[in-house]
Design a protein around this motif. Structure first.
Motif, mmCIF file in Angstrom:
data_model
loop_
_atom_site.group_PDB
_atom_site.id
_atom_site.type_symbol
_atom_site.label_atom_id
_atom_site.label_comp_id
_atom_site.label_asym_id
_atom_site.label_seq_id
_atom_site.Cartn_x
_atom_site.Cartn_y
_atom_site.Cartn_z
ATOM 1 N N TYR A 143 0.764 -1.282 0.091
ATOM 2 C CA TYR A 143 0.137 0.061 0.025
ATOM 3 C C TYR A 143 0.919 1.356 -0.027
ATOM 4 O O TYR A 143 0.362 2.399 0.108
ATOM 5 N N GLY A 144 1.956 1.166 -0.447
ATOM 6 C CA GLY A 144 2.906 2.286 -0.525
ATOM 7 C C GLY A 144 3.327 3.103 0.676
ATOM 8 O O GLY A 144 3.513 4.340 0.686
ATOM 9 N N LEU A 145 3.419 2.215 2.059
ATOM 10 C CA LEU A 145 3.575 2.724 3.336
ATOM 11 C C LEU A 145 5.123 2.454 3.465
ATOM 12 O O LEU A 145 5.639 1.826 3.058
ATOM 13 N N ARG A 146 5.817 3.340 4.541
ATOM 14 C CA ARG A 146 7.011 2.985 5.121
ATOM 15 C C ARG A 146 7.051 1.394 5.532
ATOM 16 O O ARG A 146 6.205 1.027 6.360
ATOM 17 N N SER A 147 7.910 0.570 5.017
ATOM 18 C CA SER A 147 7.858 -0.827 5.493
ATOM 19 C C SER A 147 8.644 -1.308 6.553
ATOM 20 O O SER A 147 9.813 -1.561 6.171
ATOM 21 N N ASP A 148 8.267 -0.989 7.749
ATOM 22 C CA ASP A 148 9.150 -1.334 8.860
ATOM 23 C C ASP A 148 8.566 -2.349 9.840
ATOM 24 O O ASP A 148 9.323 -2.637 10.959
ATOM 25 N N GLN B 107 0.112 5.261 10.372
ATOM 26 C CA GLN B 107 -0.009 5.104 8.953
ATOM 27 C C GLN B 107 -0.670 3.877 8.572
ATOM 28 O O GLN B 107 -1.475 3.631 7.634
ATOM 29 N N THR B 108 -0.192 2.716 9.286
ATOM 30 C CA THR B 108 -0.876 1.226 8.872
ATOM 31 C C THR B 108 -2.038 1.192 9.526
ATOM 32 O O THR B 108 -3.095 0.743 8.718
#
Length: 262
Positions: free
Chosen positions: A90-95, A101-102
């Motif tokens: 979904y184009g979010l920061r993948s941490d 945001q999630t």
């Protein structure tokens, strides 16, 4: 009528970051008016509780190849990995940390009845017409919980197929319905764990291959008798309650998926 045509899209709500300086590792997301569920803290490795289980339910379809995310309320490595895949998709920061945001993205794709945007309760309760979630081996509540997890996996599968619509041609079946359609006596449809799928925009083989990466421990498709017109997906591995065996079974020989246990 297909779910993606029936359901209204849920608008994303902008979440404002509070002005007060709060450490991001422990900051709770701002209050959110959601009709189903609202998270009130950031979740990461080591977190536990019912809010983790609610997250696991919604990211179960991002488990990765031949893997599942157990709904155990423990934020372990598999949950973190699934969150990373969800975030990346979904184009979010993948941490791998489930924060503001999630949750905002989950609220965006979640309807007030807890179903994901593109699938409905009615669609999943349509084995032989509306059965009301009764007549199977589980309680109504247990069957609906399984069906909800199935829908969230389907939402992930749909996203993985490029946001192309999927149609559920058979979902939950009562024992009577299952007998009428010639289903196996131990069919996962009886538990709310299964869905039969078709698509106008993706081939059956594309569906079957993609399903391997979205938490489905049962996949039966083209090349198997009775499955040349749809792809059956299910969560049989999670239905193995004592977890004594890994009974993941895939079979779609016409799609290059050799029949067998994984």
């Amino acid at each position: 009528m297909r779910a993606h045509l029936m359901k209204r899209a849920v608008l994303a709500l902008a979440l404002a970051v509070p002005g007060a300086a709060i450490a991001s590792a422990v900051a709770a997301p701002p209050a959110h008016a959601d009709g189903c569920y609202t998270w009130n803290r950031t979740l990461s490795r080591g977190s536990s509780g019912s809010d983790v289980r609610e997250l696991q339910l919604r990211i179960a379809g991002w488990a990765g190849n031949n893997n599942v995310v157990e709904l155990d309320g423990q934020y372990g490595p598999k949950t973190a990995a699934a969150v990373r895949r969800f975030q990346s998709a979904y184009g979010l920061r993948s941490d791998g940390v489930a924060g503001q945001q999630t949750f905002a993205k989950l609220y965006q794709i979640q309807d007030n009845d807890c179903t994901p945007r593109h699938f409905t309760w009615n669609e999943m309760d349509d084995g032989c017409g509306r059965g009301g979630w009764t007549g199977g081996p589980l309680t109504t509540a247990q069957t609906r919980q399984n069906a909800l997890r199935t829908m969230w996996k389907l939402e992930a599968l749909r996203k993985g197929l490029g946001d192309q619509p999927l149609e559920v041609t058979s979902g939950f079946r009562s024992r009577t319905c299952n007998s009428q359609v010639g289903g196996a006596s131990n069919s996962q449809h009886l538990y709310g764990n299964a869905a039969d799928l078709v698509s106008d925009n993706r081939s059956l083989c594309q569906i079957a291959r993609a399903a391997r990466n979205h938490g489905f421990s049962g996949i039966i498709g083209p090349g198997v008798s009775g499955h040349n017109s749809h792809v059956h997906v299910d969560s049989r591995r999670e239905n193995n309650r004592d977890n004594s065996t890994n009974n993941t079974y895939w079979a779609a020989p016409d799609c290059g998926i050799a029949p067998g246990y994984r």
